[in-house]
Write a protein that holds these residues in place. Structure first.
Motif, PDB file in Angstrom:
ATOM      1  N   MET A   1       0.852  -1.197   0.000  1.00  0.00           N
ATOM      2  CA  MET A   1       0.000   0.000   0.000  1.00  0.00           C
ATOM      3  C   MET A   1       0.884   1.243   0.000  1.00  0.00           C
ATOM      4  O   MET A   1       1.726   1.416   0.870  1.00  0.00           O
ATOM      5  N   THR A   2       0.686   2.081  -0.987  1.00  0.00           N
ATOM      6  CA  THR A   2       1.565   3.234  -1.115  1.00  0.00           C
ATOM      7  C   THR A   2       1.031   4.396  -0.291  1.00  0.00           C
ATOM      8  O   THR A   2      -0.172   4.597  -0.179  1.00  0.00           O
ATOM      9  N   ALA A   3       1.956   5.115   0.307  1.00  0.00           N
ATOM     10  CA  ALA A   3       1.567   6.326   1.033  1.00  0.00           C
ATOM     11  C   ALA A   3       1.310   7.408  -0.007  1.00  0.00           C
ATOM     12  O   ALA A   3       2.234   7.964  -0.580  1.00  0.00           O
ATOM     13  N   ALA A   4       0.038   7.657  -0.287  1.00  0.00           N
ATOM     14  CA  ALA A   4      -0.293   8.580  -1.366  1.00  0.00           C
ATOM     15  C   ALA A   4       0.065  10.015  -0.994  1.00  0.00           C
ATOM     16  O   ALA A   4      -0.400  10.530   0.007  1.00  0.00           O
ATOM     17  N   VAL A  10      -8.659  15.644  -2.582  1.00  0.00           N
ATOM     18  CA  VAL A  10      -8.064  16.701  -1.759  1.00  0.00           C
ATOM     19  C   VAL A  10      -7.728  17.903  -2.630  1.00  0.00           C
ATOM     20  O   VAL A  10      -8.020  19.048  -2.272  1.00  0.00           O
ATOM     21  N   MET A  94      -6.267  14.619   9.337  1.00  0.00           N
ATOM     22  CA  MET A  94      -6.101  13.822   8.132  1.00  0.00           C
ATOM     23  C   MET A  94      -5.190  12.608   8.375  1.00  0.00           C
ATOM     24  O   MET A  94      -5.344  11.574   7.733  1.00  0.00           O
ATOM     25  N   SER A  95      -4.270  12.748   9.347  1.00  0.00           N
ATOM     26  CA  SER A  95      -3.386  11.622   9.689  1.00  0.00           C
ATOM     27  C   SER A  95      -4.154  10.416  10.195  1.00  0.00           C
ATOM     28  O   SER A  95      -3.618   9.312  10.216  1.00  0.00           O
ATOM     29  N   THR A  96      -5.391  10.608  10.652  1.00  0.00           N
ATOM     30  CA  THR A  96      -6.151   9.466  11.162  1.00  0.00           C
ATOM     31  C   THR A  96      -6.902   8.750  10.039  1.00  0.00           C
ATOM     32  O   THR A  96      -7.611   7.795  10.303  1.00  0.00           O
ATOM     33  N   THR A  97      -6.747   9.206   8.807  1.00  0.00           N
ATOM     34  CA  THR A  97      -7.411   8.553   7.675  1.00  0.00           C
ATOM     35  C   THR A  97      -6.359   7.865   6.805  1.00  0.00           C
ATOM     36  O   THR A  97      -5.168   8.132   6.960  1.00  0.00           O
ATOM     37  N   PRO A  98      -6.794   7.020   5.879  1.00  0.00           N
ATOM     38  CA  PRO A  98      -5.819   6.362   5.005  1.00  0.00           C
ATOM     39  C   PRO A  98      -5.080   7.335   4.083  1.00  0.00           C
ATOM     40  O   PRO A  98      -4.095   6.954   3.466  1.00  0.00           O
ATOM     41  N   VAL A  99      -5.542   8.569   3.974  1.00  0.00           N
ATOM     42  CA  VAL A  99      -4.830   9.545   3.142  1.00  0.00           C
ATOM     43  C   VAL A  99      -3.804  10.263   4.016  1.00  0.00           C
ATOM     44  O   VAL A  99      -4.111  10.680   5.130  1.00  0.00           O
ATOM     45  N   ARG A 100      -2.587  10.395   3.504  1.00  0.00           N
ATOM     46  CA  ARG A 100      -1.536  11.042   4.270  1.00  0.00           C
ATOM     47  C   ARG A 100      -1.714  12.567   4.216  1.00  0.00           C
ATOM     48  O   ARG A 100      -2.153  13.095   3.201  1.00  0.00           O
ATOM     49  N   LEU A 104      -2.257  16.985   1.350  1.00  0.00           N
ATOM     50  CA  LEU A 104      -2.707  18.364   1.508  1.00  0.00           C
ATOM     51  C   LEU A 104      -1.581  19.331   1.125  1.00  0.00           C
ATOM     52  O   LEU A 104      -1.815  20.379   0.514  1.00  0.00           O
TER      53      LEU A 104
ATOM     54  N   LEU B  52      -1.008   8.509  16.497  1.00  0.00           N
ATOM     55  CA  LEU B  52      -0.674   9.929  16.338  1.00  0.00           C
ATOM     56  C   LEU B  52       0.503  10.323  17.230  1.00  0.00           C
ATOM     57  O   LEU B  52       1.152  11.331  16.993  1.00  0.00           O
ATOM     58  N   HIS B  71       0.966   2.300  10.253  1.00  0.00           N
ATOM     59  CA  HIS B  71      -0.024   3.365  10.442  1.00  0.00           C
ATOM     60  C   HIS B  71      -1.147   3.329   9.405  1.00  0.00           C
ATOM     61  O   HIS B  71      -2.323   3.434   9.737  1.00  0.00           O
ATOM     62  N   GLU B  72      -0.755   3.186   8.136  1.00  0.00           N
ATOM     63  CA  GLU B  72      -1.778   3.220   7.086  1.00  0.00           C
ATOM     64  C   GLU B  72      -2.816   2.119   7.238  1.00  0.00           C
ATOM     65  O   GLU B  72      -4.013   2.360   7.099  1.00  0.00           O
ATOM     66  N   THR B  75      -5.225   2.947   9.961  1.00  0.00           N
ATOM     67  CA  THR B  75      -6.249   3.944   9.634  1.00  0.00           C
ATOM     68  C   THR B  75      -7.419   3.326   8.863  1.00  0.00           C
ATOM     69  O   THR B  75      -8.492   3.911   8.808  1.00  0.00           O
ATOM     70  N   ARG B  76      -7.195   2.151   8.259  1.00  0.00           N
ATOM     71  CA  ARG B  76      -8.291   1.501   7.532  1.00  0.00           C
ATOM     72  C   ARG B  76      -9.260   0.780   8.450  1.00  0.00           C
ATOM     73  O   ARG B  76     -10.382   0.479   8.054  1.00  0.00           O
ATOM     74  N   ALA B  80     -11.332   7.795  14.187  1.00  0.00           N
ATOM     75  CA  ALA B  80     -10.999   8.553  15.386  1.00  0.00           C
ATOM     76  C   ALA B  80     -11.701   9.902  15.410  1.00  0.00           C
ATOM     77  O   ALA B  80     -11.831  10.567  14.388  1.00  0.00           O
ATOM     78  N   LEU B  99     -15.651  14.298   1.199  1.00  0.00           N
ATOM     79  CA  LEU B  99     -14.194  14.200   1.112  1.00  0.00           C
ATOM     80  C   LEU B  99     -13.677  13.064   1.988  1.00  0.00           C
ATOM     81  O   LEU B  99     -12.931  12.199   1.535  1.00  0.00           O
ATOM     82  N   TYR B 100     -14.103  13.059   3.248  1.00  0.00           N
ATOM     83  CA  TYR B 100     -13.574  12.051   4.164  1.00  0.00           C
ATOM     84  C   TYR B 100     -14.085  10.656   3.822  1.00  0.00           C
ATOM     85  O   TYR B 100     -13.371   9.685   4.061  1.00  0.00           O
ATOM     86  N   PHE B 103     -11.834   8.998   1.290  1.00  0.00           N
ATOM     87  CA  PHE B 103     -10.521   8.531   1.753  1.00  0.00           C
ATOM     88  C   PHE B 103     -10.514   7.038   2.069  1.00  0.00           C
ATOM     89  O   PHE B 103      -9.466   6.444   2.214  1.00  0.00           O
ATOM     90  N   HIS B 104     -11.721   6.472   2.252  1.00  0.00           N
ATOM     91  CA  HIS B 104     -11.780   5.095   2.737  1.00  0.00           C
ATOM     92  C   HIS B 104     -12.149   4.136   1.622  1.00  0.00           C
ATOM     93  O   HIS B 104     -12.922   4.476   0.734  1.00  0.00           O
TER      94      HIS B 104
END
Ligand SMILES: Nc1ncnc2c1ncn2[C@@H]1O[C@H](COP(=O)(O)OP(=O)(O)O)[C@@H](O)[C@H]1O
Ligand SMILES: [Mg+2]
Lengths: 249, 307
Positions: A1-4, A10, A94-100, A104, B52, B71-72, B75-76, B80, B99-100, B103-104
């Protein structure tokens, strides 16, 4: 999984938010063209000047207006927005979602970079339509000069964001850097007309070098690797500094 | 298998331990509460679970994953709601939800979520124009929009009015009924008591107790409170000799004893033997507040100030 580091949604959101910010629309997109229009209305600005190689001051001012939009967006708009995002916990959210949160950062660079190009287009069009300023006669060289300048200014903006803890500090630091940048770009005196020590010093900054490159390309010459190289070197150094110091929270 | 495992977690700021050896596990489908006074280290603990913050020592696992190294992936599975965060002022509620969810990989439908949280009439309102309670509800929606297996909610109902608070509690019970595991940080006793299957009481960075709400109450030293107005004064020595007695308090002629069930039996016997009648006799169980006071030496921060 790539860190997008890039996310279309966004980017689309950031474009939308940019459009909702009247300050950005005015200062970045309209102000440079407006300044050009106002200055050009003064008869002196339409009189050919031997010190400018026979150009009218309004001709010499188009590249300056082009750089002005870039400076205002890259050194004022972007650092304040980005620092505000960090200060207000938006990057953290945003760090708490799968998007880095880097998505942003990328989106901000693209938005302000794109706005700078749009602003340049508006300034060029204004010069052409209102005062008959010739469009750049070496368009490829002009575009290349503009792109290297955009990269250098965005990198400098990123360093300002990295070093400023709050959006207010970013605003203050941005202003402190904006004025010398505007000077070097030739807002008060076009670089061609600057007396020697100043011209040489300005030429080592990305703004002065970019101004020279744009002048050359406007006149139909290849901008020269020296004038193109200076912003590139700045970009490399500043990007390294920004990525070293940037904090996500 | 537990969904969340925290083992001997430690975190210091400026040499001061803020989380000092916290351990607990949360089972699948459980609502697990973290209760404690302000500054106890609750937020630091759950932000280590969210990845975090990076722990100084100890082990944290969410669905078997390391929240920092993986981490990634975390988040899946984990949604939070942070104690403090904001969004761009000019972003509308609808745009934020869209938007949010984008992300999923497999988002929940945000529409019913917005409906349940009372955000439906606010979809075109910009974040900057929302009230504190509306912002809070939006953040709860954003925590749930990814359809997570685990959701961490930090100060869930702060800033909500009583009605919205009750609706939110119902929502949390419903998502748990769908198998979602909930880690809930709170300082409202009522919230902890109503929602949580188990509670870790954290004080000064350590787990002071970990039990069910009823278990915590039972453990508190003065678990039962007996109060009455005797028809004639009771003998002080006999009162003080009551088994299991923790405290005696006189207010005018009224007397309040706290102790255990044994104390209750003995008081009744004493009254019968001395032929004293007890007027307005009340026997009540201690509450979570009393348990909290016992454990932390501080009254529960229950007297909420509505934001
Ligand atoms: N990033 C930080 N830097 C320094 N001190 C911190 C930081 N985060 C938390 N603290 C301190 O750690 C303690 C516990 O904070 P926190 O985990 O937020 O407590 P709680 O959520 O229980 O109120 C507080 O005294 C707080 O000031
Ligand atoms: Mg907290």
């Amino acid at each position: 999984m790539t860190a997008a580091v890039f996310n279309t949604a966004v980017l689309r959101t950031e474009i939308r938010l940019f459009r909702r910010e009247p300050g950005h629309l005015f200062w970045i997109l309209l102000f440079p063209a407006l300044l050009l229009a106002v200055l050009g209305a003064v008869p002196f600005f339409r009189t050919p000047d031997p010190a400018l190689g026979g150009l009218r001051p309004v001709d010499a001012y188009v590249p300056v207006a082009v750089l002005l939009g870039l400076i205002l967006g890259g050194l004022q708009g972007m650092p304040q927005t980005l620092t505000g995002y960090r200060e207000r916990g938006i990057l953290r959210r945003m760090s708490t979602t799968p998007v880095r949160p880097s998505a942003l950062l990328t989106a901000q660079m693209l938005v302000f970079g794109g706005a700078a190009l749009l602003s340049a287009l508006i300034a060029l069009t204004t010069g052409r339509l209102v005062y008959g300023v010739r469009l750049p006669r070496h368009p490829f060289g002009y575009l290349l000069a503009l792109l290297t300048a955009v990269l250098a200014v965005l990198a400098l903006g990123a360093v300002i964001s990295a070093l400023s803890r709050t959006a207010r500090i970013a605003g203050a630091v941005g202003s402190a850097v904006t004025f010398p940048a505007m000077f070097c770009a030739g807002v008060w005196l076009p670089v061609q007309a600057m007396p020697d020590p100043w011209a040489r010093i300005a030429g080592w900054t990305p703004f002065g070098a970019a101004a020279r490159a744009l002048d050359a390309a406007a006149a139909g010459d290849w901008p020269g690797w020296d004038h193109l190289g200076v912003p590139v070197v700045w970009t490399v150094v500043l990007t390294a500094a920004a990525s070293r110091w940037f904090r996500w929270e | 298998m537990p969904v969340i495992e925290v083992t001997d977690l430690r975190k210091s700021y400026g040499g001061r331990p803020v989380v000092d050896g916290v351990s607990f596990t949360v089972e699948e489908g459980e609502i697990f509460g973290i209760l404690g006074p302000n500054g106890a280290g609750k937020t630091t603990t759950v932000e280590c679970v969210e990845g975090l913050r990076v722990p100084d020592a100890g082990r944290v696992r969410v669905a078997g994953l390391d929240p920092v190294a993986d981490h990634e992936e975390v988040t899946r599975v984990l949604g939070a709601q942070l104690q403090r965060s904001e969004l761009q002022d000019a972003l509308t509620v609808r745009e934020a939800l869209e938007l949010y969810s984008s992300f999923h990989p497999r988002p929940a439908d945000w529409r019913p979520l917005a409906e349940r949280l009372g955000l439906a009439p606010k979809l075109t309102t910009r974040f900057g124009r929302l009230s504190g309670g509306q912002k809070q509800r939006l953040f709860i929606a954003l925590a749930l929009v990814g359809d997570p297996r685990v959701v961490v909610l930090d100060e869930l109902t702060t800033g909500l009015d009583p009605r919205a608070r009750r609706d939110t509690w119902q929502l949390i019970e419903d998502i748990r009924a769908n198998g979602v595991t909930v880690l809930l940080v709170t300082h409202f006793m009522e919230e902890a008591q109503r929602l949580c299957d188990r509670i870790a009481v954290i004080d000064k960075g350590r787990v002071a107790a970990l039990d069910t709400p009823a278990g915590l109450v039972r453990r508190s030293t003065g678990a039962t409170v007996i109060s009455f107005t005797p028809s004639a004064p009771l003998d002080e020595d006999e009162v003080n000799a009551l088994p299991g007695l923790v405290s005696v308090e006189h207010r005018g002629r009224r007397i309040t004893l706290s102790g255990t069930d044994e104390t209750v039996d003995a008081v009744i016997t004493l009254l019968a033997r001395t032929r004293v009648t007890a007027h307005q006799l009340r026997v009540t169980d201690a509450t979570l507040d009393d348990a909290f006071l016992d454990l932390t030496g501080r009254p529960g921060p229950n007297e909420e100030v509505t934001a």
